[in-house]
Design a protein around this motif. Structure first.
Motif, short mmCIF file in Angstrom:
data_model
loop_
_atom_site.label_atom_id
_atom_site.label_comp_id
_atom_site.label_asym_id
_atom_site.label_seq_id
_atom_site.Cartn_x
_atom_site.Cartn_y
_atom_site.Cartn_z
N GLY A 257 7.58 -3.55 -10.02
CA GLY A 257 8.98 -3.95 -10.46
C GLY A 257 9.66 -2.79 -11.45
N GLN A 258 8.70 -2.05 -12.11
CA GLN A 258 8.97 -0.97 -12.93
C GLN A 258 9.42 0.29 -12.14
N ALA A 259 8.63 0.63 -11.05
CA ALA A 259 8.80 1.73 -10.14
C ALA A 259 10.42 1.53 -9.44
N LEU A 260 10.52 -0.03 -8.91
CA LEU A 260 11.73 -0.19 -8.52
C LEU A 260 12.94 -0.02 -9.46
N GLY B 73 0.80 -1.04 -0.12
CA GLY B 73 0.01 -0.03 0.14
C GLY B 73 0.61 1.22 -0.03
N THR B 74 0.10 2.40 0.01
CA THR B 74 0.81 3.60 -0.03
C THR B 74 0.68 4.70 1.25
N VAL C 290 8.04 1.70 -2.21
CA VAL C 290 7.66 0.97 -3.28
C VAL C 290 6.60 0.25 -2.87
N ASP C 291 5.27 0.26 -3.44
CA ASP C 291 4.09 -0.57 -3.08
C ASP C 291 4.00 -1.91 -3.82
N VAL C 292 4.22 -2.88 -3.00
CA VAL C 292 4.47 -4.27 -3.46
C VAL C 292 3.32 -4.76 -4.14
N THR C 293 2.11 -4.42 -3.76
CA THR C 293 0.91 -4.60 -4.35
C THR C 293 0.44 -3.93 -5.84
N SER C 294 1.54 -2.94 -6.07
CA SER C 294 1.08 -2.40 -7.21
C SER C 294 1.45 -2.99 -8.50
N SER C 295 0.85 -3.09 -9.68
CA SER C 295 1.07 -3.90 -10.69
C SER C 295 2.27 -3.38 -11.38
#
Ligand SMILES: NC(=O)c1ccc[n+]([C@@H]2O[C@H](COP(=O)([O-])OP(=O)(O)OC[C@H]3O[C@@H](n4cnc5c(N)ncnc54)[C@H](OP(=O)(O)O)[C@@H]3O)[C@@H](O)[C@H]2O)c1
Length: 304
Positions: free
Chosen positions: A171-174, A147-148, A163-168
């Motif tokens: 990986g790209q955000a990281l 979550g955020t 990084v929100d690990v539940t977001s689709s």
């Protein structure tokens, strides 16, 4: 009690850890000779010190193998920290998290200033302290959480990115955040985040396996381990040999405790309960969504 020349402490506050819940559920037995009473850390005042290093009444914190929820606990003299002038809740909430963060980042990973460290489960008791320890060690922490809702607070604790690990697109955000990958993953979650962690590890990265609430089995292409020269290490702080635990506490006392005393490393107290209400404290932790630590108090005023 296994310790024969210990420091007897009258406990004023006890840190709550996931291990306490697991121990009470029968899934995590205390090491041989340790008390069946849970509690890996506490703060209080010295009642008696067989070794004579601590005066009666001295405020201390202790890392324990078990027993920290008790009224009186006998601690290994090598696992005591000076808590004079400190808030007992802080002193009780810090030893296990500082020990875990230091042992993994320094003891196992030999972290070097400037390296990036991905902390998964960064909102947890260990996680939010590990973010601050990383900053203290000159590392660049990236927090990964579900979550955020914790973004702002984790940034305030020193996370360069959250990084929100539940977001689709986690990986790209990281990879936008750390285009070359991360040097270290301090993984407090396990399998559920391995799909984020594994691809993010750069050449010579260290993956420190600490917590497993997110599952225990992962698929690993061993070619990645060779090609990227990965090192995967795991341990349980409580089960380390006594001399290693003493070395860790000595290192904390010198390298991290001054920052805690100065308020640069702070345990965020998500809930404080009288020890008689430990069931509620455990339910609070078990619900998840906690930012920081939960502590038990012994005859002090409660806060929530
Ligand atoms: N090996 C060692 O030496 C050592 C020492 C200390 C602690 N630990 C371990 O470190 C972890 C943290 O302990 P703690 O007592 O500080 O707090 P905790 O309450 O056990 O923290 C659990 C963390 O894991 C996250 N989590 C659980 N399931 C998840 C999933 N499926 N996907 C993503 N995140 C998930 C939680 O997120 P939510 O808040 O969103 O639920 C929370 O951030 C525990 O697993 C504990 O056993 C290991």
């Amino acid at each position: 009690v296994a310790v024969v020349s210990g420091v007897r402490i009258a406990v004023s506050a006890s840190g709550v850890n996931r291990a306490d819940l697991l121990q009470l559920a029968g899934d995590y037995r205390p090491p041989p000779g340790e008390s069946a009473v849970p509690g890996l850390e506490c703060a209080g005042t010295v009642q008696e010190d067989a070794g004579g290093a601590w005066a009666g009444g001295a405020p201390v914190a202790a890392l324990l193998g078990s027993g920290g929820y008790g009224t009186i606990v006998e601690a290994d003299p090598g696992l005591i920290l000076d808590a004079s002038g400190m808030d007992p809740l802080q002193a009780a909430a810090l030893p296990e998290a500082l020990g875990t963060a230091w042992w993994n980042l320094v003891g196992l990973a030999d972290a070097q200033p400037g390296e990036t460290v991905l902390v998964t489960g960064a909102n947890s008791g260990v996680g939010h302290i590990a973010v601050q320890v990383a900053v203290e060690l000159g590392l660049r922490p990236i927090a990964a959480v579900r979550g955020t809702r914790w973004d702002e607070e984790l940034r305030a604790l020193g996370a360069e990115h959250v990084v929100d690990v539940t977001s689709s697109d986690a990986g790209q955000a990281l990879s936008r955040t750390a285009p070359e990958g991360v040097d270290i993953a301090l993984d407090l979650v396990g399998a559920a985040v391995s799909g984020l962690v594994m691809p993010a590890l750069r050449t010579d990265a260290r993956w420190l396996v600490v917590g497993l609430l997110g599952g225990t089995s992962v698929e690993l292409d061993l070619r990645d381990v060779i090609r990227r020269r990965l090192r995967i290490a795991g341990s349980s702080l409580r089960s380390l040999p006594a001399p290693t635990r003493r070395r860790i506490v000595a290192a904390i006392a010198e390298g991290l405790w001054p920052a805690a005393r100065a308020g640069r490393i702070v345990a965020r107290i998500d809930g404080a309960y009288d020890v008689g209400r430990q069931q509620e404290a455990h339910e609070h932790l078990a619900r998840g969504g906690v930012l920081g630590k939960i502590v038990l108090t012994h005859g002090m005023e409660e806060q929530r």
